[in-house]
Design a protein around this motif. Structure first.
Motif, PDB file in Angstrom:
ATOM      1  N   ILE A   1       0.820  -1.215   0.000  1.00  0.00           N
ATOM      2  CA  ILE A   1       0.000   0.000   0.000  1.00  0.00           C
ATOM      3  C   ILE A   1       0.853   1.262   0.000  1.00  0.00           C
ATOM      4  O   ILE A   1       0.407   2.318  -0.460  1.00  0.00           O
ATOM      5  N   ALA A   2       2.093   1.189   0.459  1.00  0.00           N
ATOM      6  CA  ALA A   2       2.954   2.376   0.439  1.00  0.00           C
ATOM      7  C   ALA A   2       3.079   2.919  -0.981  1.00  0.00           C
ATOM      8  O   ALA A   2       3.016   4.139  -1.197  1.00  0.00           O
ATOM      9  N   TYR A   3       3.239   2.025  -1.942  1.00  0.00           N
ATOM     10  CA  TYR A   3       3.317   2.471  -3.335  1.00  0.00           C
ATOM     11  C   TYR A   3       2.027   3.178  -3.733  1.00  0.00           C
ATOM     12  O   TYR A   3       2.049   4.250  -4.357  1.00  0.00           O
ATOM     13  N   MET A   4       0.889   2.574  -3.404  1.00  0.00           N
ATOM     14  CA  MET A   4      -0.407   3.112  -3.807  1.00  0.00           C
ATOM     15  C   MET A   4      -0.683   4.458  -3.153  1.00  0.00           C
ATOM     16  O   MET A   4      -1.215   5.374  -3.787  1.00  0.00           O
ATOM     17  N   THR A   5      -0.312   4.582  -1.883  1.00  0.00           N
ATOM     18  CA  THR A   5      -0.522   5.848  -1.176  1.00  0.00           C
ATOM     19  C   THR A   5       0.293   6.967  -1.817  1.00  0.00           C
ATOM     20  O   THR A   5      -0.213   8.071  -2.038  1.00  0.00           O
ATOM     21  N   ALA A   6       1.554   6.685  -2.116  1.00  0.00           N
ATOM     22  CA  ALA A   6       2.409   7.708  -2.734  1.00  0.00           C
ATOM     23  C   ALA A   6       1.881   8.117  -4.109  1.00  0.00           C
ATOM     24  O   ALA A   6       1.935   9.297  -4.471  1.00  0.00           O
ATOM     25  N   MET A   7       1.358   7.164  -4.871  1.00  0.00           N
ATOM     26  CA  MET A   7       0.802   7.495  -6.183  1.00  0.00           C
ATOM     27  C   MET A   7      -0.516   8.240  -6.027  1.00  0.00           C
ATOM     28  O   MET A   7      -0.779   9.234  -6.727  1.00  0.00           O
ATOM     29  N   ASN A   8      -1.356   7.778  -5.108  1.00  0.00           N
ATOM     30  CA  ASN A   8      -2.658   8.397  -4.882  1.00  0.00           C
ATOM     31  C   ASN A   8      -2.538   9.863  -4.486  1.00  0.00           C
ATOM     32  O   ASN A   8      -3.336  10.711  -4.905  1.00  0.00           O
ATOM     33  N   LYS A   9      -1.544  10.174  -3.702  1.00  0.00           N
ATOM     34  CA  LYS A   9      -1.366  11.539  -3.201  1.00  0.00           C
ATOM     35  C   LYS A   9      -0.450  12.394  -4.083  1.00  0.00           C
ATOM     36  O   LYS A   9      -0.181  13.551  -3.761  1.00  0.00           O
ATOM     37  N   GLY A  10       0.019  11.814  -5.185  1.00  0.00           N
ATOM     38  CA  GLY A  10       0.859  12.567  -6.102  1.00  0.00           C
ATOM     39  C   GLY A  10       2.291  12.746  -5.635  1.00  0.00           C
ATOM     40  O   GLY A  10       3.038  13.559  -6.196  1.00  0.00           O
ATOM     41  N   TRP A  11       2.696  11.973  -4.636  1.00  0.00           N
ATOM     42  CA  TRP A  11       4.037  12.143  -4.081  1.00  0.00           C
ATOM     43  C   TRP A  11       5.124  11.670  -5.043  1.00  0.00           C
ATOM     44  O   TRP A  11       6.203  12.256  -5.087  1.00  0.00           O
ATOM     45  N   TRP A  12       4.852  10.606  -5.787  1.00  0.00           N
ATOM     46  CA  TRP A  12       5.863  10.135  -6.734  1.00  0.00           C
ATOM     47  C   TRP A  12       6.150  11.208  -7.779  1.00  0.00           C
ATOM     48  O   TRP A  12       7.304  11.540  -8.043  1.00  0.00           O
ATOM     49  N   GLU A  13       5.096  11.731  -8.386  1.00  0.00           N
ATOM     50  CA  GLU A  13       5.270  12.759  -9.417  1.00  0.00           C
ATOM     51  C   GLU A  13       5.969  13.992  -8.851  1.00  0.00           C
ATOM     52  O   GLU A  13       6.870  14.567  -9.481  1.00  0.00           O
ATOM     53  N   GLU A  14       5.571  14.374  -7.663  1.00  0.00           N
ATOM     54  CA  GLU A  14       6.140  15.564  -7.020  1.00  0.00           C
ATOM     55  C   GLU A  14       7.643  15.426  -6.782  1.00  0.00           C
ATOM     56  O   GLU A  14       8.414  16.368  -6.988  1.00  0.00           O
ATOM     57  N   VAL A  15       8.064  14.237  -6.372  1.00  0.00           N
ATOM     58  CA  VAL A  15       9.468  14.066  -5.985  1.00  0.00           C
ATOM     59  C   VAL A  15      10.387  13.790  -7.173  1.00  0.00           C
ATOM     60  O   VAL A  15      11.574  14.125  -7.134  1.00  0.00           O
TER      61      VAL A  15
ATOM     62  N   ASP B   1      20.707  10.540  -6.855  1.00  0.00           N
ATOM     63  CA  ASP B   1      19.928  11.449  -6.009  1.00  0.00           C
ATOM     64  C   ASP B   1      18.432  11.177  -6.147  1.00  0.00           C
ATOM     65  O   ASP B   1      17.677  11.308  -5.179  1.00  0.00           O
ATOM     66  N   LEU B   2      18.011  10.807  -7.340  1.00  0.00           N
ATOM     67  CA  LEU B   2      16.611  10.443  -7.545  1.00  0.00           C
ATOM     68  C   LEU B   2      16.263   9.206  -6.726  1.00  0.00           C
ATOM     69  O   LEU B   2      15.185   9.132  -6.122  1.00  0.00           O
ATOM     70  N   VAL B   3      17.164   8.230  -6.699  1.00  0.00           N
ATOM     71  CA  VAL B   3      16.911   7.010  -5.927  1.00  0.00           C
ATOM     72  C   VAL B   3      16.758   7.340  -4.443  1.00  0.00           C
ATOM     73  O   VAL B   3      15.865   6.807  -3.766  1.00  0.00           O
ATOM     74  N   THR B   4      17.586   8.228  -3.924  1.00  0.00           N
ATOM     75  CA  THR B   4      17.446   8.664  -2.528  1.00  0.00           C
ATOM     76  C   THR B   4      16.081   9.302  -2.309  1.00  0.00           C
ATOM     77  O   THR B   4      15.416   9.052  -1.288  1.00  0.00           O
ATOM     78  N   ALA B   5      15.641  10.097  -3.280  1.00  0.00           N
ATOM     79  CA  ALA B   5      14.329  10.741  -3.181  1.00  0.00           C
ATOM     80  C   ALA B   5      13.199   9.713  -3.200  1.00  0.00           C
ATOM     81  O   ALA B   5      12.193   9.858  -2.492  1.00  0.00           O
ATOM     82  N   LEU B   6      13.354   8.657  -3.992  1.00  0.00           N
ATOM     83  CA  LEU B   6      12.356   7.586  -4.023  1.00  0.00           C
ATOM     84  C   LEU B   6      12.263   6.895  -2.669  1.00  0.00           C
ATOM     85  O   LEU B   6      11.162   6.597  -2.177  1.00  0.00           O
ATOM     86  N   VAL B   7      13.415   6.628  -2.069  1.00  0.00           N
ATOM     87  CA  VAL B   7      13.425   5.979  -0.759  1.00  0.00           C
ATOM     88  C   VAL B   7      12.779   6.891   0.288  1.00  0.00           C
ATOM     89  O   VAL B   7      11.997   6.421   1.130  1.00  0.00           O
ATOM     90  N   LYS B   8      13.064   8.177   0.238  1.00  0.00           N
ATOM     91  CA  LYS B   8      12.435   9.128   1.167  1.00  0.00           C
ATOM     92  C   LYS B   8      10.924   9.093   1.027  1.00  0.00           C
ATOM     93  O   LYS B   8      10.183   9.122   2.024  1.00  0.00           O
ATOM     94  N   THR B   9      10.457   9.042  -0.199  1.00  0.00           N
ATOM     95  CA  THR B   9       9.006   9.023  -0.441  1.00  0.00           C
ATOM     96  C   THR B   9       8.396   7.725   0.065  1.00  0.00           C
ATOM     97  O   THR B   9       7.293   7.728   0.638  1.00  0.00           O
ATOM     98  N   HIS B  10       9.091   6.627  -0.132  1.00  0.00           N
ATOM     99  CA  HIS B  10       8.596   5.344   0.390  1.00  0.00           C
ATOM    100  C   HIS B  10       8.503   5.384   1.918  1.00  0.00           C
ATOM    101  O   HIS B  10       7.511   4.911   2.498  1.00  0.00           O
TER     102      HIS B  10
ATOM    103  N   SER C   1      23.010   2.250   1.171  1.00  0.00           N
ATOM    104  CA  SER C   1      23.437   3.646   1.271  1.00  0.00           C
ATOM    105  C   SER C   1      22.291   4.627   1.037  1.00  0.00           C
ATOM    106  O   SER C   1      22.281   5.726   1.616  1.00  0.00           O
ATOM    107  N   PHE C   2      21.337   4.253   0.219  1.00  0.00           N
ATOM    108  CA  PHE C   2      20.255   5.188  -0.094  1.00  0.00           C
ATOM    109  C   PHE C   2      19.329   5.387   1.107  1.00  0.00           C
ATOM    110  O   PHE C   2      18.845   6.495   1.341  1.00  0.00           O
ATOM    111  N   TYR C   3      19.093   4.327   1.865  1.00  0.00           N
ATOM    112  CA  TYR C   3      18.290   4.483   3.081  1.00  0.00           C
ATOM    113  C   TYR C   3      19.034   5.348   4.085  1.00  0.00           C
ATOM    114  O   TYR C   3      18.436   6.199   4.752  1.00  0.00           O
ATOM    115  N   GLU C   4      20.340   5.142   4.189  1.00  0.00           N
ATOM    116  CA  GLU C   4      21.147   5.945   5.106  1.00  0.00           C
ATOM    117  C   GLU C   4      21.090   7.426   4.726  1.00  0.00           C
ATOM    118  O   GLU C   4      20.916   8.296   5.591  1.00  0.00           O
TER     119      GLU C   4
END
Length: 343
Positions: free
Chosen positions: A50-64, A249-258, A335-338
């Motif tokens: 559901i984390a994926y769905m929530t981020a997509m539903n709220k537009g967080w993926w596109e935003e980040v 840097d994008l991958v770090t942003a994806l992890v932050k959003t997750h 490293s990306f989670y860190e």
């Protein structure tokens, strides 16, 4: 001369209109018009993800991702898969860049050439063995002679079920092969249909499928996966090596959003159930009941699952699913989670 002047003025007006449209368009319908690259996601319709769905539903993926030159549209940049096996085949083919998927099929895919890394955990436990309501169950011995459907070879559910049966000295067969328990590979929809039609004796599926069977009167939960294999990893966030190399840097942003979406769901489980129901064919009632009663946990820290995933490597080697043992560095990039949690 007048005709030439009029034509020149009209051309200027048209060019200005086209330029204005290009400047004011949002670019979501046609990524090429803005120069943005499309980022493709893969996922499965499970409450595990559901984390994926929530981020997509709220537009967080596109935003980040947009500041990094990417765009994503759920109508064309996400692919839903019934299980992890075909999802990993799609990633091997380059059809998806980011995957919410079980850790076990990742291992199988990496062993056959997939270039990707687990960058975050998604969830632990959360699958259950469900039997027909009239079948008595007191111990694994009661499964002898039964036919159980689960996800295809190399998936989390297949790996855990086979390991657990072996630990209880129960041999496994498939169809005509000799075995005390027959294990059939099926996706969740087919397994639920077969269970409802009483064509099989049981299923071992991720949530919310166990709840669906129980609520519809077509099964009873007898063992949760956390009892079979305590605290076992399940779903993970997987990113292609290509994306890691091109835009770390994008991958770090994806992890932050997750991490953000996971925390949001933990704080708002009722809304998470609504988001899931709207995203899938399941009802809110099934989603809510499943979230309330499963044995799973939504997590994001990959350090929590390293040992468990490495154990899957050993199990899959024993089952003959992989030929070579993989190392932690071949599977994970922590490293990306860190980075995502240090800012």
């Amino acid at each position: 001369m007048r005709k030439i002047l009029v034509m020149f003025v009209m051309a200027v007006v048209v060019a200005a209109a086209v330029f204005a449209a290009g400047c004011t368009g949002d670019g979501k319908d046609n990524a090429g018009s803005t120069g943005l690259k499309e980022l493709n996601f893969g996922y499965q319709p499970s409450t595990h993800q559901i984390a994926y769905m929530t981020a997509m539903n709220k537009g967080w993926w596109e935003e980040v991702i947009e500041p990094y030159g990417y765009t994503t549209d759920p109508d064309k940049n996400e692919i839903q898969f019934p299980t992890g096996a075909p999802e990993m085949q799609a990633m091997l083919a380059g059809e998806i860049d980011v995957a919410y998927v079980g850790a076990a099929p990742v291992i199988s895919a990496l062993s056959t050439g997939l270039e990707a890394k687990i960058v975050a955990a998604v969830q632990t436990q959360g699958s259950a063995l469900v039997l027909q309501p009239d079948i008595e169950y007191n111990s694994p011995e009661d499964l002898k002679g039964l036919t159980i459907a689960t996800f295809p070879a190399g998936t989390i559910q297949d790996t855990i079920l086979r390991e657990w049966l072996a630990e209880n000295n129960i041999t496994v067969g498939e169809n005509t092969d000799a075995g005390e328990v027959d294990v059939l590979p099926m996706g969740p929809g087919d397994a639920i249909t077969a269970m409802t039609a009483k064509q099989i004796d049981g299923t071992f599926l991720p949530s919310p499928s166990p709840t669906t069977l129980v609520e519809e009167g077509n099964g009873k939960i007898v063992v949760w996966s956390g009892t079979m294999k305590p605290n076992h990893p399940c779903c993970v966030l997987l990113v292609s090596d290509r994306l890691i190399e091109e835009n770390p840097d994008l991958v770090t942003a994806l992890v932050k959003t997750h991490i953000k979406a996971t925390g949001y769901n933990l704080a708002n489980p009722d809304e998470a159930a609504h988001i899931y129901a709207n995203y899938t064919k399941n009802t809110y009632e099934i989603a809510s009941e499943s979230i309330a009663n499963w044995d799973g946990s939504w997590v994001s820290d990959p350090n929590l699952i390293v040992d468990g995933v490495m154990d899957y490597v050993s199990v899959q080697k024993e089952l003959g699913y992989i030929d070579n043992t993989l190392t932690q560095d071949q599977i994970f990039d922590l490293s990306f989670y860190e980075k995502a949690t240090s800012a």
